[in-house]
Every structure is written in C-alpha cells, then in structure tokens.
Enzyme design. Structure first.
Site, PDB file in Angstrom:
ATOM      1  N   GLU A 327       1.602   3.738  -5.431  1.00  0.00           N
ATOM      2  CA  GLU A 327       1.919   3.371  -4.053  1.00  0.00           C
ATOM      3  C   GLU A 327       1.974   4.634  -3.203  1.00  0.00           C
ATOM      4  O   GLU A 327       2.700   5.585  -3.541  1.00  0.00           O
ATOM      5  CB  GLU A 327       3.279   2.675  -3.966  1.00  0.00           C
ATOM      6  CG  GLU A 327       3.309   1.281  -4.534  1.00  0.00           C
ATOM      7  CD  GLU A 327       4.628   0.578  -4.223  1.00  0.00           C
ATOM      8  OE1 GLU A 327       4.626  -0.657  -4.169  1.00  0.00           O
ATOM      9  OE2 GLU A 327       5.664   1.253  -4.037  1.00  0.00           O
ATOM     10  N   CYS A 328       1.245   4.660  -2.111  1.00  0.00           N
ATOM     11  CA  CYS A 328       1.292   5.744  -1.131  1.00  0.00           C
ATOM     12  C   CYS A 328       1.113   7.103  -1.809  1.00  0.00           C
ATOM     13  O   CYS A 328       0.012   7.427  -2.254  1.00  0.00           O
ATOM     14  CB  CYS A 328       2.586   5.674  -0.321  1.00  0.00           C
ATOM     15  SG  CYS A 328       2.512   6.620   1.220  1.00  0.00           S
TER      16      CYS A 328
END
Length: 436
Positions: A327-328
């Site tokens: 994520e990210c």
C-alpha cells in the site's frame, strides 16, 4: 455510563490533537478511564491517543464505513468513563459526494453518536470575529450540538477578554484559554505529525500538555458538557477480510501506516500476524502465506532499503510462490525504483515495474473507491474497496497491468490504478473497508 464528546475546530492546525491528548491524560491522572477515537482517515493520531490513555484508539469514517461498522468500533468505549472523538480538518469538512454513511466530516460522527462538539478556536489575528466563527459553526447544521470552546494561542489577557466577551454575548461557553506554549508543540513532517513511536519523550510531552491544560481549562465543566452515552449493539462489524491466515507484515519506521481497525479485524477473523523489519534487513516469515507492506516513509530510508539485500532477496523469493501486496509506500518499494527528494535513484524490490519520484513533490490526497479488475489478497475481482490516498510522490512509470479502476470521491477516474504482476499487487490507497 460513558460521557461522549467530539473535539473539533474550524480548520486544521488549530490544536485539536494537543487538546485531545491533554484532556485524555489529565482525566486519566484523575483516575478516569478514557477512550479515544479519530474521525477520518488518519493513521498517525491513534498511536498518540493510545500513548495518552493506555487504550487502543481506532478510526471511524462516515465516507468509508456504514453505521453498523462505526457502532461496532465505538462500542469499545462502553467500559470507559469518558469517550473522546478527535476530528479531522474543520468540523464540516468532507467531500462533495456522500459515501457509505456520510461525507467523511467530523460533524457526521457527532450527529450519528449524539455527542456535543468542543471547539478549539485559535483567535490569532482576530478578536470578536472568533465569536462569529464559533456561532456560525454552532448554527450551520441542525443535529450537531456545540458544547463550548477552548481558545488556543491567545496573545494576552486583553486579547482573551475581548474574545471571551464576544463569545459570552453569543451565548457560547468558554471552558478555558491557552496562551502560546512551545513546550507542548508536537513535531511535524510532510505527512503530518512525527509518529508517536519515533518520539522518545512523548510521555513527558503529553504530561506537560495535561498539566498546562489543567491549569488553564475548567476540566470539570468540559466533562459536564459531554453527553451521557449508551452504546448501541452493532448489527454487524466492519466488512474487512484478512489477506491470509498467517500474514507477514512489514512494521518499522518506514512501514507504519496501518489503520488499527484493520489489524484488529484480521486478528478477530483468526489471522496470525508476524511482523518483520525491512530496515533491519529482515525477510518476511517463510511460514506466512501472504506478505503485506503498508505505507510509511520509504522515501526517508530509500538508501537503506536499497542496500538491504537480505530483505529484498527474501521478499522476491517469497513472491515466487505466495502473494505480496503493498500500500502506498509499500507499493513503491515493490516497484523498480524510487527517486528521493535529492534526485537520487534507489533500486527497489523489482516485483512490479512502478517507478516513483519525490524529486518534484506533488500532493495526492483524498478518498478512493476501487473496483478490482483482478484479485488481491483477501479480495475477489469486482470487489469495491474504499480507502484513502495521501503522498507526495509522482509516477515516473506504471507499466504493469492495472489492478483496479479507481475513482476519487467525486466519481472521477484517476491514474493511480495500482498494479499487478505475478503474485505481486499494489495500490496507492490505504484500504479502510470493503463495500458490503
């Protein structure tokens, strides 16, 4: 029966977090059990809440969560004496289009739970106008009740007197006024506050904030303004599925942006979580069936990540047979390369073709609704995932097959689609919940 209160403000940067921490610690010092929550998608503040209260804090979000999920989360405050929900941004700030149960505004949570709002007002550069702002917030939305205000960063006794008189004329209670006090300022960086676990002196800072606020704010009056609250049984919990039975989770200063409710939901569903530290050159647990790299600050540690051969080779070996999701910041590390703020290019894991750069910072911020075109750990194709994106990187290359069609809160399609290649998947948004 617990007493509930929402702490909000006209805008960001006014002092909501500091006041929340100070009140929580001051009441805890009096022997009360205090439970905190954070309204909105903030993965940093809950750790500060836990440091102040000794109890885990979680996020509640009206854009991404339904009423049943929110009721399930706030139910943990049933055994507390005081429950505080810290808002984000300004009291009524949300998105233009309604989500699952609201627009993401703090006011949604206040109205939903029936808790009055304690406003933090910074009257710097004004006097009587502060009362007009408070009165406008009080009257803006039926169903949202104002308890009163605490003034922050007042310049002088004369300044305080002018603002107090105007608020009194408007019929708004003033519970206290705080002069400027540098000793309780929380350090910041580009994505918000420096995280609680990175501050060795966080306990002393919270203690000083509690002492200072207790000296200038009528704690008894604030407590009496809170609403008696009887938690309602939740018909359902959050719609969160663990990505696997045994999860290898990257956790250190570079990989720390995990919503607490996600980890709790995974464990509640029977998953085991095994933490490992890429910064300590650790590989994911070989006995895990999925590896999850959350967001954080890889851009501040890119050189070390690139040099940690055991981590990178272990991650690549894991991905040969089992799913890996980022994520990210975790997504960036799964990519080919990350260019830092100084323009230095660092080789990353190479499981995806993504290349990102911080050399020319550009803020990406907002809610995201993704419809999966392919499976990712814990979620089937076609699943609608709600999350939040906040970073300053730019995409130099995103050549792999898109993972999802991603919309912002207005419904517009955005370029940050996420990627998939083999067993590796990644998204720029942080998952909050799946639509039912």
């Amino acid at each position: 029966m617990p007493a509930g209160l929402v702490i909000s403000a006209p805008a960001s940067g006014v002092g909501k977090t500091t006041l929340t921490l100070a009140l929580a610690r001051a009441w805890r010092n009096r022997g009360l059990n205090v439970q905190c929550f954070k309204s909105g998608p903030d993965y940093i503040d809950p750790a500060f809440h836990a440091a102040a209260t000794g109890r885990a804090s979680v996020n509640v979000d009206s854009w991404a969560m339904d009423r049943g999920g929110i009721a399930h989360l706030v139910g943990r405050g049933a055994d507390a004496d005081v429950v505080l929900a810290e808002g984000s941004m300004g009291l009524f700030d949300g998105v233009a289009a309604r989500g699952v149960s609201g627009t993401g505004a703090t006011a949604d949570i206040a109205e939903m739970l029936g808790w009055p709002v304690l406003l933090v007002i910074d009257p710097s550069g004004q006097a009587q106008t502060a009362a007009a702002i408070a009165a406008g917030l009080r009257d803006y939305r039926p169903g949202v009740r104002l308890a009163g205000v605490v003034l922050n960063r007042v310049a002088s006794p004369r300044h305080e007197d002018l603002v107090r008189r105007a608020l009194d004329d408007a019929g708004i209670a003033v519970f206290g006024a705080l002069p400027r006090h540098a000793e309780i300022s929380l350090p910041k960086r580009h994505l918000g506050l420096v995280q609680a676990e990175e501050q060795a002196e966080i306990g002393k800072l919270i203690d000083e904030a509690a002492r200072f606020v207790a000296e200038h704010v009528d704690l008894d009056a604030v407590l009496q303004s809170a609403a008696a609250w009887a938690p309602q049984p939740a018909a359902n919990g959050l719609n969160v599925t663990p990505p696997g039975q045994r999860i290898a989770l990257a956790r250190d200063a570079a990989f720390s942006f995990v919503y607490p409710h996600m980890l709790e939901a995974w464990r509640a569903a029977g998953a085991d979580i095994s933490n490992f530290s890429p910064l300590a050159d650790e590989a994911p647990d070989a006995s895990a069936d999925v590896c999850w790299l959350p967001g954080g600050y890889p851009e501040l540690h890119a050189g070390k990540i690139a040099a940690n051969a055991r981590f990178r080779s272990g991650l690549r070996a894991f991905a040969e047979t089992r799913p890996v999701h980022g994520e990210c910041g975790g997504y960036m590390v799964l990519g080919t390369a990350l260019t830092d703020a100084d323009g230095v290019r660092h080789e990353m894991a190479g499981l995806l073709g993504l290349e990102t750069s911080f050399a020319k910072r550009r803020m990406h911020l907002g809610y995201r609704l993704a419809e999966l075109a392919a499976p990712m750990p814990g979620h089937r194709p076609g699943a609608r995932l709600r999350g939040h994106e906040f970073h300053y990187s730019t995409i130099a290359a995103q050549p792999d097959t898109p993972l999802a069609v991603v919309h912002d809160a207005t419904g517009a399609v955005i370029a940050e689609t996420g990627s998939r290649r083999g067993n590796a998947t990644g998204t720029f948004f942080h998952l909050i919940a799946e639509d039912r």
